[in-house]
Design a protein around this motif. Structure first.
Motif, PDB file in Angstrom:
ATOM      1  N   LEU A   3      25.179  67.866  18.790  1.00  0.00           N
ATOM      2  CA  LEU A   3      24.286  66.753  19.038  1.00  0.00           C
ATOM      3  C   LEU A   3      24.063  65.849  17.832  1.00  0.00           C
ATOM      4  O   LEU A   3      23.820  64.663  18.026  1.00  0.00           O
ATOM      5  N   PRO A   4      24.148  66.355  16.611  1.00  0.00           N
ATOM      6  CA  PRO A   4      23.976  65.438  15.477  1.00  0.00           C
ATOM      7  C   PRO A   4      25.021  64.319  15.445  1.00  0.00           C
ATOM      8  O   PRO A   4      24.773  63.269  14.856  1.00  0.00           O
ATOM      9  N   CYS A   5      26.161  64.538  16.074  1.00  0.00           N
ATOM     10  CA  CYS A   5      27.204  63.499  16.091  1.00  0.00           C
ATOM     11  C   CYS A   5      26.740  62.249  16.833  1.00  0.00           C
ATOM     12  O   CYS A   5      27.274  61.163  16.626  1.00  0.00           O
ATOM     13  N   PHE A   6      25.754  62.395  17.712  1.00  0.00           N
ATOM     14  CA  PHE A   6      25.271  61.256  18.494  1.00  0.00           C
ATOM     15  C   PHE A   6      24.185  60.457  17.774  1.00  0.00           C
ATOM     16  O   PHE A   6      23.775  59.408  18.267  1.00  0.00           O
ATOM     17  N   LEU A   7      23.700  60.937  16.633  1.00  0.00           N
ATOM     18  CA  LEU A   7      22.631  60.232  15.920  1.00  0.00           C
ATOM     19  C   LEU A   7      22.979  58.787  15.572  1.00  0.00           C
ATOM     20  O   LEU A   7      22.138  57.905  15.724  1.00  0.00           O
ATOM     21  N   PRO A   8      24.210  58.487  15.149  1.00  0.00           N
ATOM     22  CA  PRO A   8      24.514  57.075  14.874  1.00  0.00           C
ATOM     23  C   PRO A   8      24.444  56.186  16.119  1.00  0.00           C
ATOM     24  O   PRO A   8      24.281  54.977  16.014  1.00  0.00           O
ATOM     25  N   LEU A   9      24.538  56.785  17.287  1.00  0.00           N
ATOM     26  CA  LEU A   9      24.506  56.021  18.535  1.00  0.00           C
ATOM     27  C   LEU A   9      23.126  55.998  19.180  1.00  0.00           C
ATOM     28  O   LEU A   9      22.970  55.505  20.299  1.00  0.00           O
ATOM     29  N   PHE A  10      22.125  56.541  18.496  1.00  0.00           N
ATOM     30  CA  PHE A  10      20.803  56.679  19.096  1.00  0.00           C
ATOM     31  C   PHE A  10      20.243  55.351  19.593  1.00  0.00           C
ATOM     32  O   PHE A  10      19.749  55.259  20.719  1.00  0.00           O
ATOM     33  N   ASN A  11      20.298  54.305  18.766  1.00  0.00           N
ATOM     34  CA  ASN A  11      19.728  53.013  19.179  1.00  0.00           C
ATOM     35  C   ASN A  11      20.429  52.451  20.407  1.00  0.00           C
ATOM     36  O   ASN A  11      19.780  51.947  21.331  1.00  0.00           O
ATOM     37  N   ASP A  12      21.751  52.552  20.437  1.00  0.00           N
ATOM     38  CA  ASP A  12      22.511  52.066  21.583  1.00  0.00           C
ATOM     39  C   ASP A  12      22.176  52.869  22.841  1.00  0.00           C
ATOM     40  O   ASP A  12      21.976  52.300  23.925  1.00  0.00           O
ATOM     41  N   MET A  13      22.092  54.181  22.702  1.00  0.00           N
ATOM     42  CA  MET A  13      21.745  55.029  23.853  1.00  0.00           C
ATOM     43  C   MET A  13      20.323  54.731  24.329  1.00  0.00           C
ATOM     44  O   MET A  13      20.068  54.673  25.545  1.00  0.00           O
ATOM     45  N   HIS A  14      19.402  54.530  23.407  1.00  0.00           N
ATOM     46  CA  HIS A  14      18.018  54.211  23.760  1.00  0.00           C
ATOM     47  C   HIS A  14      17.956  52.889  24.523  1.00  0.00           C
ATOM     48  O   HIS A  14      17.250  52.778  25.540  1.00  0.00           O
ATOM     49  N   ASN A  15      18.694  51.885  24.070  1.00  0.00           N
ATOM     50  CA  ASN A  15      18.730  50.594  24.772  1.00  0.00           C
ATOM     51  C   ASN A  15      19.283  50.743  26.187  1.00  0.00           C
ATOM     52  O   ASN A  15      18.766  50.141  27.130  1.00  0.00           O
ATOM     53  N   HIS A  16      20.308  51.553  26.351  1.00  0.00           N
ATOM     54  CA  HIS A  16      20.900  51.718  27.676  1.00  0.00           C
ATOM     55  C   HIS A  16      20.000  52.529  28.609  1.00  0.00           C
ATOM     56  O   HIS A  16      19.992  52.289  29.822  1.00  0.00           O
ATOM     57  N   VAL A  17      19.256  53.470  28.081  1.00  0.00           N
ATOM     58  CA  VAL A  17      18.273  54.176  28.918  1.00  0.00           C
ATOM     59  C   VAL A  17      17.209  53.194  29.391  1.00  0.00           C
ATOM     60  O   VAL A  17      16.796  53.223  30.567  1.00  0.00           O
ATOM     61  N   ASN A  18      16.772  52.304  28.523  1.00  0.00           N
ATOM     62  CA  ASN A  18      15.793  51.282  28.928  1.00  0.00           C
ATOM     63  C   ASN A  18      16.369  50.358  29.993  1.00  0.00           C
ATOM     64  O   ASN A  18      15.664  49.987  30.938  1.00  0.00           O
ATOM     65  N   ILE A  19      17.642  49.984  29.866  1.00  0.00           N
ATOM     66  CA  ILE A  19      18.287  49.156  30.886  1.00  0.00           C
ATOM     67  C   ILE A  19      18.347  49.903  32.209  1.00  0.00           C
ATOM     68  O   ILE A  19      18.040  49.341  33.268  1.00  0.00           O
ATOM     69  N   LEU A  20      18.697  51.188  32.149  1.00  0.00           N
ATOM     70  CA  LEU A  20      18.761  52.013  33.356  1.00  0.00           C
ATOM     71  C   LEU A  20      17.403  52.082  34.045  1.00  0.00           C
ATOM     72  O   LEU A  20      17.302  51.923  35.265  1.00  0.00           O
ATOM     73  N   LEU A  21      16.356  52.293  33.272  1.00  0.00           N
ATOM     74  CA  LEU A  21      15.023  52.457  33.848  1.00  0.00           C
ATOM     75  C   LEU A  21      14.395  51.142  34.304  1.00  0.00           C
ATOM     76  O   LEU A  21      13.486  51.159  35.143  1.00  0.00           O
ATOM     77  N   SER A  22      14.872  50.014  33.801  1.00  0.00           N
ATOM     78  CA  SER A  22      14.285  48.734  34.193  1.00  0.00           C
ATOM     79  C   SER A  22      15.072  48.046  35.304  1.00  0.00           C
ATOM     80  O   SER A  22      14.740  46.926  35.687  1.00  0.00           O
ATOM     81  N   GLY A  23      16.066  48.723  35.851  1.00  0.00           N
ATOM     82  CA  GLY A  23      16.897  48.143  36.910  1.00  0.00           C
ATOM     83  C   GLY A  23      16.174  48.109  38.245  1.00  0.00           C
ATOM     84  O   GLY A  23      14.971  48.384  38.355  1.00  0.00           O
ATOM     85  N   PRO A  24      16.912  47.761  39.316  1.00  0.00           N
ATOM     86  CA  PRO A  24      16.323  47.710  40.657  1.00  0.00           C
ATOM     87  C   PRO A  24      15.703  49.049  41.046  1.00  0.00           C
ATOM     88  O   PRO A  24      16.151  50.100  40.607  1.00  0.00           O
ATOM     89  N   ARG A  25      14.661  48.993  41.845  1.00  0.00           N
ATOM     90  CA  ARG A  25      13.913  50.199  42.210  1.00  0.00           C
ATOM     91  C   ARG A  25      14.125  50.541  43.674  1.00  0.00           C
ATOM     92  O   ARG A  25      14.494  49.707  44.472  1.00  0.00           O
ATOM     93  N   PHE A  26      13.883  51.812  44.018  1.00  0.00           N
ATOM     94  CA  PHE A  26      13.954  52.265  45.404  1.00  0.00           C
ATOM     95  C   PHE A  26      12.642  52.935  45.771  1.00  0.00           C
ATOM     96  O   PHE A  26      11.844  53.320  44.909  1.00  0.00           O
ATOM     97  N   SER A  27      12.424  53.073  47.068  1.00  0.00           N
ATOM     98  CA  SER A  27      11.228  53.750  47.569  1.00  0.00           C
ATOM     99  C   SER A  27      11.623  54.528  48.817  1.00  0.00           C
ATOM    100  O   SER A  27      12.250  53.995  49.726  1.00  0.00           O
ATOM    101  N   VAL A  28      11.246  55.802  48.859  1.00  0.00           N
ATOM    102  CA  VAL A  28      11.587  56.678  49.978  1.00  0.00           C
ATOM    103  C   VAL A  28      10.306  57.344  50.476  1.00  0.00           C
ATOM    104  O   VAL A  28       9.396  57.624  49.699  1.00  0.00           O
ATOM    105  N   LEU A  29      10.252  57.632  51.769  1.00  0.00           N
ATOM    106  CA  LEU A  29       9.102  58.316  52.391  1.00  0.00           C
ATOM    107  C   LEU A  29       7.816  57.529  52.163  1.00  0.00           C
ATOM    108  O   LEU A  29       6.811  58.051  51.681  1.00  0.00           O
ATOM    109  N   GLU A  30       7.865  56.266  52.521  1.00  0.00           N
ATOM    110  CA  GLU A  30       6.703  55.366  52.427  1.00  0.00           C
ATOM    111  C   GLU A  30       6.086  55.359  51.036  1.00  0.00           C
ATOM    112  O   GLU A  30       4.870  55.420  50.866  1.00  0.00           O
ATOM    113  N   GLY A  31       6.922  55.329  50.033  1.00  0.00           N
ATOM    114  CA  GLY A  31       6.447  55.222  48.654  1.00  0.00           C
ATOM    115  C   GLY A  31       6.142  56.538  47.983  1.00  0.00           C
ATOM    116  O   GLY A  31       5.715  56.553  46.834  1.00  0.00           O
ATOM    117  N   ALA A  32       6.351  57.671  48.672  1.00  0.00           N
ATOM    118  CA  ALA A  32       6.069  58.967  48.058  1.00  0.00           C
ATOM    119  C   ALA A  32       7.039  59.255  46.905  1.00  0.00           C
ATOM    120  O   ALA A  32       6.667  59.883  45.916  1.00  0.00           O
TER     121      ALA A  32
END
Length: 123
Positions: free
Chosen positions: A1-30
């Motif tokens: 896992l230490p090999c990924f430390l130089p990529l931390f900022n890029d990975m963090h940005n992509h997680v934010n992009i993933l989480l801010s994308g289009p949303r879904f809702s199932v079972l009346e919002g449950a």
């Protein structure tokens, strides 16, 4: 896992992009959340199943059989990608595919001819 430390900022940005994308809702919002999360989970699960299959194949067959099966799977994935995403299938793709299958065939050929000559000697 230490090999990924130089990529931390890029990975963090992509997680934010993933989480801010289009949303879904199932079972009346449950159950709700970003659409990409279940797709990512399905992708990871299919990759785990695939690699388990490759390891099982390696355990019960020759390395050539495992290589051929893996190569064929990748070729089918490439064909699906070309068809589904309308990607161009260029001459480079054809040449690469031919080279892979030709190399596998040439690898198989000596062992196959040796087996045939052994069978002739036994008769």
């Amino acid at each position: 896992l230490p090999c990924f430390l130089p990529l931390f900022n890029d990975m963090h940005n992509h997680v934010n992009i993933l989480l801010s994308g289009p949303r879904f809702s199932v079972l009346e919002g449950a159950i709700k959340g970003p659409v990409a999360v279940p797709l990512l989970i399905i992708n990871v699960a299919s990759q785990v199943a695939c690699i388990k299959g490759v390891y099982s194949l390696n355990a019960y067959s020759s390395s050539l059989t495992a290589t051929m099966a893996t190569t064929l799977r990748k070729f089918v994935s490439l064909c699906i990608s070309v068809y589904y995403f309308d990607n161009p299938f260029t001459i480079t793709h054809w040449l690469s595919t031919g080279a892979i299958f030709m190399g596998s065939f040439l690898y198989f050929l000596p062992s196959h001819t040796q087996q045939i000559s052994r069978e002739k000697k036994e008769k």
